[in-house]
Design a protein around this motif. Structure first.
Motif, PDB file in Angstrom:
ATOM      1  N   GLU A 243       3.528   0.213  -1.155  1.00  0.00           N
ATOM      2  CA  GLU A 243       4.728   0.657  -0.448  1.00  0.00           C
ATOM      3  C   GLU A 243       5.988   0.088  -1.089  1.00  0.00           C
ATOM      4  O   GLU A 243       7.021   0.745  -1.136  1.00  0.00           O
ATOM      5  CB  GLU A 243       4.633   0.234   1.028  1.00  0.00           C
ATOM      6  CG  GLU A 243       5.827   0.615   1.881  1.00  0.00           C
ATOM      7  CD  GLU A 243       5.882   2.112   2.161  1.00  0.00           C
ATOM      8  OE1 GLU A 243       6.882   2.556   2.759  1.00  0.00           O
ATOM      9  OE2 GLU A 243       4.933   2.850   1.796  1.00  0.00           O
ATOM     10  N   VAL A 268      -0.327   2.269   0.050  1.00  0.00           N
ATOM     11  CA  VAL A 268      -0.087   3.678   0.397  1.00  0.00           C
ATOM     12  C   VAL A 268      -1.351   4.475   0.080  1.00  0.00           C
ATOM     13  O   VAL A 268      -1.808   4.501  -1.062  1.00  0.00           O
ATOM     14  CB  VAL A 268       1.104   4.256  -0.395  1.00  0.00           C
ATOM     15  CG1 VAL A 268       1.338   5.719  -0.013  1.00  0.00           C
ATOM     16  CG2 VAL A 268       2.351   3.425  -0.161  1.00  0.00           C
ATOM     17  N   THR A 274       0.027   4.337   5.383  1.00  0.00           N
ATOM     18  CA  THR A 274      -0.010   2.990   4.812  1.00  0.00           C
ATOM     19  C   THR A 274      -1.008   2.114   5.561  1.00  0.00           C
ATOM     20  O   THR A 274      -1.376   2.397   6.704  1.00  0.00           O
ATOM     21  CB  THR A 274       1.379   2.331   4.863  1.00  0.00           C
ATOM     22  OG1 THR A 274       1.788   2.195   6.226  1.00  0.00           O
ATOM     23  CG2 THR A 274       2.391   3.145   4.085  1.00  0.00           C
TER      24      THR A 274
END
Length: 681
Positions: A243, A268, A274
């Motif tokens: 992320e 991710v 996520t």
């Protein structure tokens, strides 16, 4: 004289000769006969007869000496070498063959397999293969067959059988050469086990090069990130999977500078969602300890992070290695047939716990009909005391009608006053992936055993021009028979540049006057499209007037096997690197309580200057005795360990006070669970 020297050349030269005298002389065993004549020309005739007789005698002596030397060579070979006629009678056998049958060469020659072998199945198979070669006139390569030796041991052989024209007798025969590959197969099995350990690891494992591009991932990694195939991630930048890219870059730089990093990142998935992962990252080095990349092990800690947000306090890291094992637990009241299942037991079969009736029938009706009798037999053996545990592998039907493989382990834990079982508890393990992998390995082995050898006949000339090649050469190596047999492609030209010199040297080493056939170390062939294939090459020298004029080769494609060996070797290195770099003390022991693996941090945890390599191979019980005085309750420590091992009881977050005031936290479990020891103040 013939009584003392039956083979010595003898010329009868007499002045009183006649047809009767000549007949008597020949009957008496003279080599030749000559009657004296007037003049000197007869001496030239006499000299020629003497010279011819002596030369024939010497030729017989040399031929016998050659046969004796060949016999010695064959008997020294570790391979089983034999010749059998159409009736299965051994015309020739070397010492290795006789030893395998527990007899002597003289007793084996003239006998058949039936006279010495105990396995009827093996005898029938040997006979069928022999007849196939004799009737077809074509060689046969048998990559794996069993032979039960005289001492009852079953050995695996790799055998090549070719048509043979025996000089001594009429009729057809078969020449066989068998190599014992038992140890090689055991090594391959070990490599497969290493590969399975990597493929079935619960942690997501990834490898990146020094530029940060992904070069390898295991199935758990793909599952964790939500990808279906490794091709979806191999070659991508590892930074794209996080992320916060800057944080990911910082991690890679830290590993490059310091050799190690561990911590938490937000990852991710393929669908854009996520999750949180805790990673341990360290250098991956080559044989010279030069860094060539980074190897990382990840655990999904999303659940722990969510729980932390809910209760607003820090907790110990969630042990996903244990939680991820997905154990289905059952507790059976054997007096009422009521059974208590946990959620994992139901979810393993695609149900919610509310959909499962808490009765024995809920389990019994879902067991595959073909497996039910074996399952019941195993349970009855345990109940009767013939087995310490009830332990089976069987299929169970899921909610969608499919079947999954389950390992079912249990034990009677309570009995009534009359000795009858009252309660049993156990677990279900999902082993469907393992069974699928085992079937894939079997399919690969079956494919290999069905593939025929490619047969080549080369002329002994520069480049090894091909005079004959079997029709399947295009399927295996990509070249047509016309390309080889027309001279457009010489065999030496298709050997890999890095292997050609070595192959030529091996041929030169076996081009003496005594070697009839030999096997190369595996080498590479370059196909027309540039693909590299690994082959095993068994070559036979063909001579005329004592000179090698041709060579006959039998090539087997072993590319897949070589690739697996290379991959498994790399996997083993990665796994060891991961264990050495885990941020906790790790110890793994087998069923005999021998230490299989430990890392250096374990010794540091106990304050002892002992490395993981020193612990490996030691007796775990003896080591525990040596360390028990470090604990506040030494005997209680030993007793607790022993009881849990006997009951196969897992432990989580167990606090163990040490004598110096520190407190260790220990997890203990079976198989793939990772024990740990953490010092806290």
């Amino acid at each position: 004289m013939r009584e003392k020297h039956p083979d010595l050349p003898f010329i009868l030269y007499t002045g009183k000769g006649s047809e009767a005298v000549a007949s008597d002389a020949i009957a008496a065993g003279v080599t030749d006969y000559l009657q004296k004549e007037p003049g000197t020309s007869q001496y030239t005739v006499l000299a020629n007869k003497v010279r011819n007789a002596v030369e024939r005698y010497r030729q017989r002596e040399r031929a016998q000496a050659t046969r004796d030397r060949l016999r010695q060579i064959i008997d020294l070979l570790p391979q089983l070498v034999f010749v059998k006629d159409e009736g299965g009678e051994f015309l020739l056998a070397n010492e290795a063959t006789a030893d395998a049958y527990g007899t002597t060469v003289s007793d084996l020659e003239g006998a058949t397999d039936v006279d010495f072998a105990d396995s009827e199945a093996e005898i029938e198979q040997f006979r069928a293969d022999d007849q196939a070669v004799i009737e077809s006139g074509e060689p046969k390569y048998i990559p794996e067959e069993s032979l039960t030796t005289a001492d009852g041991e079953t050995r695996l052989l790799e055998t090549t059988k070719i048509p043979y024209d025996p000089v001594e007798t009429d009729g057809d025969a078969v020449l066989g050469v068998s190599m014992d590959i038992t140890e090689r197969k055991e090594r391959e099995t070990m490599l497969q086990q290493y590969q399975y350990a990597y493929e079935s690891a619960l942690s997501g494992i990834a490898q990146v090069d020094l530029d940060g591009e992904l070069t390898d991932v295991n199935p758990a990694f793909l599952d964790m990130w939500g990808y279906d195939d490794e091709d979806d991630v191999i070659g991508r930048s590892a930074i794209d999977l996080w992320e916060e890219p800057e944080q990911a870059r910082s991690v890679l730089e830290t590993v490059k500078e310091q050799g190690r990093w561990e911590g938490e990142l937000e990852a991710v998935r393929a669908d854009g969602s996520t999750f949180y992962a805790r990673g341990v990252n360290s250098h991956l080095t080559d044989s010279d300890s030069t860094p060539i990349g980074v190897v990382s092990s990840f655990f999904d800690i999303t659940e722990r992070k969510e729980r932390e947000r809910e209760i607003q306090k820090l907790t110990e890291r969630l042990d996903l290695a244990v939680g991820g094992a997905n154990l289905g637990i059952w507790d059976w009241d054997m007096t009422t047939d009521e059974v208590e299942f946990n959620e994992q037991w139901a979810e393993m079969l695609g149900y919610s716990l509310d959909e499962i009736e808490p009765r024995l029938e809920a389990w019994e009706t879902r067991v595959h009909p073909d497996d039910l009798d074996g399952v019941k037999e195993a349970l009855e053996r345990h109940i009767a005391g013939a087995a310490e545990y009830y332990d089976t592998e069987h299929r169970m039907q899921t909610a969608d009608g499919d079947y999954v493989w389950i390992r079912d382990i249990g034990q009677v834990v309570e009995r009534g006053e009359d000795g009858e079982p009252a309660r049993a508890v156990g677990i279900h393990l999902d082993i469907d992936d393992r069974k699928t992998y085992e079937q894939q390995l079997k399919d690969e082995r079956d494919m290999f055993t069905q593939g025929p050898a490619v047969v080549f006949k080369w002329r002994e000339a520069e480049g090894w021009p091909v005079e004959h090649v079997s029709e399947n050469v295009e399927d295996v190596l990509g070249y047509t028979t016309e390309q080889f047999q027309s001279g457009a492609v010489a065999y030496a030209d298709v050997i890999h540049d890095q292997d050609r010199e070595r192959v030529l040297e091996e041929v030169a080493e076996h081009s003496d006057g005594e070697t009839d056939q030999f096997s190369h170390e595996p080498y590479r062939i370059v196909t027309p499209d540039g693909t590299v294939r690994w082959v095993l090459d068994h070559t036979k020298n063909i001579r005329k007037d004592g000179e090698i004029t041709h060579r006959l080769g039998y090539l087997v494609d072993i590319t897949e096997r070589k690739e697996r060996e290379q991959e498994l070797g790399r996997t083993n290195t990665i796994l060891r690197t991961i264990v050495e770099n885990l941020p906790m003390g790790v110890l793994v022991e087998d069923a005999e309580r021998d230490i299989l693996m430990a890392n250096d941090l374990l010794g540091e945890t106990f304050g002892r200057p002992i490395g993981g390599d020193e612990l490996t191979g030691r007796d775990c019980a003896a080591t525990a005795e040596e360390l028990k005085d470090l604990f506040a309750d030494p005997e209680g420590f030993i007793k607790g360990v022993t009881e849990r091992i006997e009951r196969r009881e897992p432990v989580k977050n167990e606090e163990l006070p040490l004598a110096d005031g520190r407190v260790l936290e220990r997890d203990y479990g079976e198989s793939r669970r990772k024990p740990r020891a953490l010092a806290r103040g």
